[in-house]
Motif scaffolding. Structure first.
Motif, PDB file in Angstrom:
ATOM      1  N   ASN A  28      46.151  44.469  33.929  1.00 33.20           N
ATOM      2  CA  ASN A  28      46.746  45.589  34.657  1.00 33.20           C
ATOM      3  C   ASN A  28      46.217  46.944  34.223  1.00 33.20           C
ATOM      4  O   ASN A  28      46.622  47.969  34.773  1.00 33.20           O
ATOM      5  N   ARG A  31      41.331  45.446  34.161  1.00 31.30           N
ATOM      6  CA  ARG A  31      40.877  44.458  35.135  1.00 31.30           C
ATOM      7  C   ARG A  31      39.866  43.496  34.531  1.00 31.30           C
ATOM      8  O   ARG A  31      38.866  43.151  35.154  1.00 31.30           O
ATOM      9  N   ARG A 167      50.074  51.910  35.158  1.00 33.26           N
ATOM     10  CA  ARG A 167      49.869  51.350  36.497  1.00 33.26           C
ATOM     11  C   ARG A 167      48.915  52.212  37.301  1.00 33.26           C
ATOM     12  O   ARG A 167      48.078  51.700  38.061  1.00 33.26           O
ATOM     13  N   TYR A 171      45.299  51.101  38.916  1.00 35.61           N
ATOM     14  CA  TYR A 171      45.008  51.224  40.347  1.00 35.61           C
ATOM     15  C   TYR A 171      43.710  51.977  40.591  1.00 35.61           C
ATOM     16  O   TYR A 171      42.883  51.563  41.401  1.00 35.61           O
ATOM     17  N   SER A 172      43.504  53.088  39.887  1.00 36.51           N
ATOM     18  CA  SER A 172      42.277  53.876  40.064  1.00 36.51           C
ATOM     19  C   SER A 172      42.045  54.729  38.820  1.00 36.51           C
ATOM     20  O   SER A 172      42.645  55.797  38.697  1.00 36.51           O
TER      21      SER A 172
END
Length: 289
Positions: A28, A31, A167, A171-172
């Protein structure tokens, strides 16, 4: 007999789930698959034996010291090895974690030797009897700690500012850096959490089976299989996958043959990857783990 095998499988499954949670924490954030996760378990067991038996520290404090020590090892792994690679290529980072796993096992043999270590159960008392089957107090402790850890992690990622930042980085990373989040530090925090989870599994398993320098190899692979079964990166999936794998292993060993116990776990992993790579709780079926 079925109930006894069920209790045994749930106990083993809780250990697999804790290892799987460590895999999910790293997934998370970076990756990638952290193949040193099983060795965090081994380190936790050896640190616990040192603090508890050699230094005579009371077991609650010894457990806390072990968790912090292995968490620090995870932090240093990301800070020194992964971040120094100067690349975001997942395959390169995965190979670094494989090298770190070999390095950790070498250090364990150097400092603690090859002989297995074990210590008495952390809690004692008569086993709980239910319909002819028995459940030890140590097994209850393992199950309770497993569910406590997943609850805390879920709340941490969903409620706390630090969890939401982790988080966002997952995500980015580029967008997270643009809004001022310390991406590198947060990645190190995720490895600290992964190390701490591995240590928890390690100190719980030592009174049951003992620990040796290569204990984390097979348990790490089974934890990975549990995380894939539940849906790689999913915390509820890690718990469900770990418990399901543990119960199915126990039933196979009890009703068929104990020789198929390890074979079954990896056969199940291959089947999941081939048929439904997203696992039970996964959301991205187009990507293979």
């Amino acid at each position: 007999m079925f109930l006894q095998f069920l209790f045994s499988g749930l106990t083993a499954g809780a250990i697999y789930a804790l290892v799987a949670l460590g895999f999910c924490v790293v997934e998370n954030s970076l990756r990638i698959v952290n193949f040193a996760q099983g060795d965090f378990l081994t380190l936790g067991g050896f640190f616990m034996t040192t603090f508890l038996l050699s230094l005579k520290i009371p077991w609650p404090l010894a457990a806390l010291c072990s968790i912090l020590a292995v968490g620090l090892c995870g932090y240093l792994l990301e800070r020194i090895a992964l971040r120094s690679a100067k690349t975001h290529d997942p395959l390169t980072l995965i190979f670094i974690t494989i090298g770190a796993s070999i390095f950790i096992r070498g250090l364990i043999k150097l400092f603690w030797g090859k002989n297995p270590r074990i210590f008495p159960p952390l809690i004692t008392g008569e086993p709980i009897r239910l319909l002819g089957a028995s459940l030890t107090r140590e097994s209850l402790l393992i199950l309770a700690v497993g569910f406590f850890c997943v609850t805390i992690l879920h709340l941490f990622y969903r409620v706390s500012r630090s969890g939401k930042a982790l988080r966002a980085v997952a995500y980015s990373p580029r967008a997270a850096a643009l809004i001022g989040l310390p991406v590198g530090f947060l990645n190190s925090v995720s490895f600290f959490l992964a190390g701490a989870l591995g240590a928890v599994a390690g100190l719980l398993i030592v009174p049951v089976t003992g620990v040796s320098f290569d204990t984390g190899v097979i348990l790490g692979l089974k934890g990975y299989a549990a995380s894939v079964l539940g849906g790689y990166g999913s915390f509820p999936g890690a718990i469900a996958g770990g418990l399901l794998l543990g119960v199915m292993e126990a039933l196979v060993a009890g009703f068929i043959s104990s020789g198929f116990r390890d074979v079954f776990a990896f056969a199940l992993l291959f089947c999941v990857l081939a048929i439904k790579p997203s696992g039970l709780f996964g959301t991205h079926e187009e990507e293979r783990v």
